[in-house]
Design a protein around this motif. Sequence first.
Motif, PDB file in Angstrom:
ATOM      1  N   LEU A 276      22.597   1.214   4.284  1.00  0.00           N
ATOM      2  CA  LEU A 276      21.370   1.655   3.639  1.00  0.00           C
ATOM      3  C   LEU A 276      20.907   2.970   4.256  1.00  0.00           C
ATOM      4  N   PRO A 277      20.285   3.826   3.471  1.00  0.00           N
ATOM      5  CA  PRO A 277      19.746   5.056   4.062  1.00  0.00           C
ATOM      6  C   PRO A 277      18.616   4.734   5.033  1.00  0.00           C
ATOM      7  N   ARG A 278      18.440   5.576   6.006  1.00  0.00           N
ATOM      8  CA  ARG A 278      17.301   5.450   6.935  1.00  0.00           C
ATOM      9  C   ARG A 278      16.086   6.082   6.246  1.00  0.00           C
ATOM     10  N   VAL A 279      15.079   5.276   6.015  1.00  0.00           N
ATOM     11  CA  VAL A 279      13.929   5.716   5.233  1.00  0.00           C
ATOM     12  C   VAL A 279      12.661   5.621   6.067  1.00  0.00           C
ATOM     13  N   VAL A 280      11.807   6.625   5.939  1.00  0.00           N
ATOM     14  CA  VAL A 280      10.487   6.573   6.570  1.00  0.00           C
ATOM     15  C   VAL A 280       9.432   6.788   5.494  1.00  0.00           C
ATOM     16  N   ILE A 281       8.363   6.015   5.581  1.00  0.00           N
ATOM     17  CA  ILE A 281       7.242   6.095   4.639  1.00  0.00           C
ATOM     18  C   ILE A 281       6.103   6.827   5.334  1.00  0.00           C
ATOM     19  N   LEU A 282       5.620   7.891   4.711  1.00  0.00           N
ATOM     20  CA  LEU A 282       4.556   8.687   5.316  1.00  0.00           C
ATOM     21  C   LEU A 282       3.338   8.711   4.404  1.00  0.00           C
ATOM     22  N   SER A 283       2.231   8.278   4.945  1.00  0.00           N
ATOM     23  CA  SER A 283       0.952   8.452   4.257  1.00  0.00           C
ATOM     24  C   SER A 283       0.248   9.654   4.880  1.00  0.00           C
ATOM     25  N   SER A 284      -0.781  10.185   4.205  1.00  0.00           N
ATOM     26  CA  SER A 284      -1.475  11.347   4.746  1.00  0.00           C
ATOM     27  C   SER A 284      -2.930  11.343   4.311  1.00  0.00           C
ATOM     28  N   GLY A 285      -3.737  11.998   5.107  1.00  0.00           N
ATOM     29  CA  GLY A 285      -5.146  12.140   4.755  1.00  0.00           C
ATOM     30  C   GLY A 285      -6.080  11.544   5.788  1.00  0.00           C
ATOM     31  N   ASP A 286      -7.099  12.319   6.176  1.00  0.00           N
ATOM     32  CA  ASP A 286      -8.071  11.837   7.164  1.00  0.00           C
ATOM     33  C   ASP A 286      -9.017  10.794   6.595  1.00  0.00           C
ATOM     34  N   GLU A 287      -9.005  10.640   5.274  1.00  0.00           N
ATOM     35  CA  GLU A 287      -9.884   9.634   4.665  1.00  0.00           C
ATOM     36  C   GLU A 287      -9.328   8.220   4.781  1.00  0.00           C
ATOM     37  N   LEU A 288      -8.077   8.113   5.266  1.00  0.00           N
ATOM     38  CA  LEU A 288      -7.422   6.809   5.363  1.00  0.00           C
ATOM     39  C   LEU A 288      -7.491   6.273   6.778  1.00  0.00           C
ATOM     40  N   VAL A 289      -7.837   4.991   6.894  1.00  0.00           N
ATOM     41  CA  VAL A 289      -7.854   4.332   8.205  1.00  0.00           C
ATOM     42  C   VAL A 289      -6.921   3.136   8.141  1.00  0.00           C
ATOM     43  N   ASP A 290      -6.602   2.587   9.308  1.00  0.00           N
ATOM     44  CA  ASP A 290      -5.678   1.462   9.390  1.00  0.00           C
ATOM     45  C   ASP A 290      -6.292   0.211   8.759  1.00  0.00           C
ATOM     46  N   VAL A 291      -5.418  -0.702   8.371  1.00  0.00           N
ATOM     47  CA  VAL A 291      -5.853  -1.937   7.708  1.00  0.00           C
ATOM     48  C   VAL A 291      -6.845  -2.717   8.567  1.00  0.00           C
ATOM     49  N   ALA A 292      -6.616  -2.749   9.865  1.00  0.00           N
ATOM     50  CA  ALA A 292      -7.459  -3.549  10.751  1.00  0.00           C
ATOM     51  C   ALA A 292      -8.795  -2.879  11.079  1.00  0.00           C
ATOM     52  N   GLU A 293      -8.946  -1.610  10.706  1.00  0.00           N
ATOM     53  CA  GLU A 293     -10.180  -0.893  11.007  1.00  0.00           C
ATOM     54  C   GLU A 293     -11.225  -1.103   9.916  1.00  0.00           C
ATOM     55  N   THR A 294     -12.479  -0.905  10.286  1.00  0.00           N
ATOM     56  CA  THR A 294     -13.570  -0.955   9.311  1.00  0.00           C
ATOM     57  C   THR A 294     -13.866   0.465   8.858  1.00  0.00           C
ATOM     58  N   PRO A 295     -13.618   0.765   7.583  1.00  0.00           N
ATOM     59  CA  PRO A 295     -13.838   2.139   7.129  1.00  0.00           C
ATOM     60  C   PRO A 295     -15.321   2.474   7.028  1.00  0.00           C
ATOM     61  N   THR A 296     -15.618   3.753   7.183  1.00  0.00           N
ATOM     62  CA  THR A 296     -16.977   4.204   6.924  1.00  0.00           C
ATOM     63  C   THR A 296     -17.197   4.235   5.415  1.00  0.00           C
ATOM     64  N   GLN A 297     -18.380   4.611   5.008  1.00  0.00           N
ATOM     65  CA  GLN A 297     -18.707   4.634   3.586  1.00  0.00           C
ATOM     66  C   GLN A 297     -17.817   5.617   2.817  1.00  0.00           C
ATOM     67  N   TYR A 298     -17.316   6.649   3.499  1.00  0.00           N
ATOM     68  CA  TYR A 298     -16.534   7.692   2.833  1.00  0.00           C
ATOM     69  C   TYR A 298     -15.033   7.585   3.157  1.00  0.00           C
ATOM     70  N   GLN A 299     -14.595   6.473   3.711  1.00  0.00           N
ATOM     71  CA  GLN A 299     -13.182   6.272   4.028  1.00  0.00           C
ATOM     72  C   GLN A 299     -12.630   5.059   3.271  1.00  0.00           C
ATOM     73  N   ILE A 300     -11.307   4.963   3.224  1.00  0.00           N
ATOM     74  CA  ILE A 300     -10.653   3.787   2.649  1.00  0.00           C
ATOM     75  C   ILE A 300      -9.494   3.381   3.550  1.00  0.00           C
ATOM     76  N   ARG A 301      -9.077   2.135   3.423  1.00  0.00           N
ATOM     77  CA  ARG A 301      -7.945   1.653   4.222  1.00  0.00           C
ATOM     78  C   ARG A 301      -6.624   2.104   3.603  1.00  0.00           C
ATOM     79  N   ARG A 302      -5.640   2.323   4.467  1.00  0.00           N
ATOM     80  CA  ARG A 302      -4.302   2.666   3.989  1.00  0.00           C
ATOM     81  C   ARG A 302      -3.671   1.455   3.307  1.00  0.00           C
TER      82      ARG A 302
END
Length: 397
Positions: free
Chosen positions: A172-198
């Motif tokens: 299988l090819p070696r694959v990496v998934i990249l997300s981007s953007g300062d508006e995204l926080v980790d699943v376990a974090e509590t986002p602010t009003q102007y953020q969303i979870r990845r």
Amino acid sequence: MITVEEAEKIILQQATEYGAEIVPFDTAVGRVLAENIKADRDFPPFNRVTMDGVAVNYNAIENGISTFRIKATQAAGDVPTGIDEHTECIEIMTGAMLPPSVDTVIRYENLELRAGLATLVTDDIKRGQNIHYQGKDKRKDDLVAHIGQVITPAIISLVASVGESELRVKKLPRVVILSSGDELVDVAETPTQYQIRRSNNYTVKAVLQQHGLEAGMLHLPDDPEIIKKQLKTCLENYDVLLLSGGISMGKFDYIPQALADLQVEQLFHKVQQRPGKPFWFGKHGNGQLVFAFPGNPVATFMCLHRYFLPWLQASLGVEPKPPVYAVLNSRLSFPHQLTYFLQVKLHQNENCQLMADPVEGNGSGDFANLADTDAFMELPLDKNEFEKGEIYKILPF
């Protein structure tokens, strides 16, 4: 801007083999065979009994004999026990090897057993019944699985039966998934009003896992120098980069420039489709591929299924499946010169036709609808009005 068909052609032209590797057969489900598998002996390897009962020589029945003395009992795996006279029978179990001196198996339901005797209670007996004959399924050296075949539980059963404890499979090819953007926080974090979870990266990872591919994951902040540095590292360590977001016309969409600086050739940017119009695809000089999907969840999800998975299957040498079609179950207008990937819910009607019910959403950011739909229906860009009863290709997910 190019069409969906042009984008597909460009991507499939970049299908690449990544070699082969040996894996234990019991870990190979979902992988793709890189070798042909042959039968090491006949299938079944002997005349196999398929019903519990007694085995007799059919000539005895033709001569009017209906009661037989039980000479012995033979279980599956026992050495075969023959009869010496036509008035004898062998009590025999499913899976046992049929002794050469008998040729017909009568199930218990057609017998009365008493005092060591088996008496027929029916006249409906046929020579050779209830026997799975040697080599009926496959002969020794016959092909049982072939190169390019996806390994299913049924194939695991086959390869175990022929004694293949290890399998040569496509790498299988070696694959990496990249997300981007300062508006995204980790699943376990509590986002602010102007953020969303990845979530896009986990969605992509889950889809790839369904196809036996474990991918790395990385998040890029909105910093051009960090983006460039991280992309350089990924190009050095992976065969395929799957990006989500950062490729549109926004002030902080730094990824296209970073890829250009790293000598990743842009093969196209923007496709005549909705969702997913800003889709970017390119190739590095060393062969690494970059699929840069729009950040909207539905766009990422659709592009992954429409473009990356067919590329993956082509790279692994899997024969493409014929397209699936469904009947549009309500009238629809789409006033844009774009191929429209409509989210639909599928069902079969009373005539066994596959029907597609459109599911209204709120654009490519409405990922909640994906949980309630089964497929995208691919509506062509040369039409704006789509009538109930028309048939179009679907992309099941």
